[in-house]
Design an enzyme around this catalytic site. Structure first.
Site, mmCIF file in Angstrom:
data_model
loop_
_atom_site.group_PDB
_atom_site.id
_atom_site.type_symbol
_atom_site.label_atom_id
_atom_site.label_comp_id
_atom_site.label_asym_id
_atom_site.label_seq_id
_atom_site.Cartn_x
_atom_site.Cartn_y
_atom_site.Cartn_z
ATOM 1 N N SER A 162 0.722 -1.128 0.001
ATOM 2 C CA SER A 162 -0.047 0.046 0.046
ATOM 3 C C SER A 162 1.032 1.425 0.040
ATOM 4 C CB SER A 162 -0.907 0.161 1.023
ATOM 5 O OG SER A 162 -0.175 0.153 2.337
ATOM 6 N N LYS A 169 -7.718 3.805 7.229
ATOM 7 C CA LYS A 169 -6.635 4.877 6.906
ATOM 8 C C LYS A 169 -7.434 6.302 6.462
ATOM 9 C CE LYS A 169 -4.000 1.283 4.451
ATOM 10 N NZ LYS A 169 -3.546 0.777 3.306
#
Length: 245
Positions: free
Chosen positions: A152, A195
């Site tokens: 990521s 996130k």
């Protein structure tokens, strides 16, 4: 107050320690009432240290101005999402790439893929073709106490490296998550909600996410959708266009 307890006192410990911490506050309030009489004191973020002492964990202060070679990444941890700064710098050398900051194998590979993408697209990025023969590049994720792995951070590391090699600043109010391929495609990631919540709580205005995660936006809490500009991107070119000043 509860949010501050989670972020500063129990980040790595989970729900069980959170319950113990809240119980500790309640016991101290009860003792204070018995000893001094009167009403129970109100617990606020300003007097929380009187009940729990100094914070165990303190969030790193986010850069408020655009910086060269500094990018706000986003990561998922066992207790939620975090804003993970990524730094890059160059020095005279022979083309070595150093990746540090308690990175796992997957993130090490992301850094290598970022380097290959930059070398292949050096001309389009207006970088000298032979930069890798004259410079060493060091990419560092400063939160060393947080083990980091997972696909990521590719676009974050790539942007930090492009920024330092082109001497262009990166927006300080933007964060991002996504993996990169050698051709510059941005791949989907997991932990999107956590996130984005981390970005929102850290004052980020815009977050770049992979186009493949666009379908997940509908499931996000309204507070996230209303508080952030969520921009899906398909390629690294779009990331550069959005993030570089």
């Amino acid at each position: 107050v509860l949010k501050k307890v989670v972020s500063e006192y129990t980040r790595e410990a989970g729900v069980r320690t959170l319950e113990k911490t809240i119980a500790k506050i309640c016991r101290k309030i009860a003792f204070k009432v018995v000893e001094e009489g009167g009403d129970a004191p109100k617990v606020t973020t300003k007097n929380l240290h009187e009940f729990l002492g100094a914070p165990i964990f303190v969030d790193q202060e986010r850069e408020k101005k655009p910086q060269i070679g500094y990018v706000n990444g986003l990561a998922w941890t066992s207790v939620g999402g975090v804003v993970l700064p990524c730094e890059a710098t160059t020095m005279n050398g022979t083309g070595k790439l150093a990746l540090t900051g308690s990175l796992g194998k997957v993130m090490q590979e992301s850094g290598q893929a970022a380097m290959s993408y930059i070398r292949h697209n050096a001309k389009a990025l207006k970088i000298e073709d032979d930069f890798y023969k004259k410079l060493d590049i060091h990419v560092h994720l400063p939160e060393g106490a947080t083990p980091k792995d997972g696909p990521s951070a590719g676009i974050t590391m790539t942007l930090a490296m492009v920024s330092i090699l082109t001497n262009r600043k990166v927006r300080s109010d933007i964060a991002m998550t996504g993996e990169i391929t050698l051709r510059g495609r941005v791949l989907p990631i997991g932990g999107l909600k956590e996130k984005l919540l981390a970005a929102l709580s850290n004052g980020i205005k815009e977050v770049l996410i992979p186009k493949g995660n666009e379908k997940d936006i509908a499931e996000l809490p309204d507070i996230v959708k209303e508080g952030l500009i969520i921009t899906p991107v398909k390629t690294m070119d779009e990331v550069l266009a959005k993030a570089l000043v």
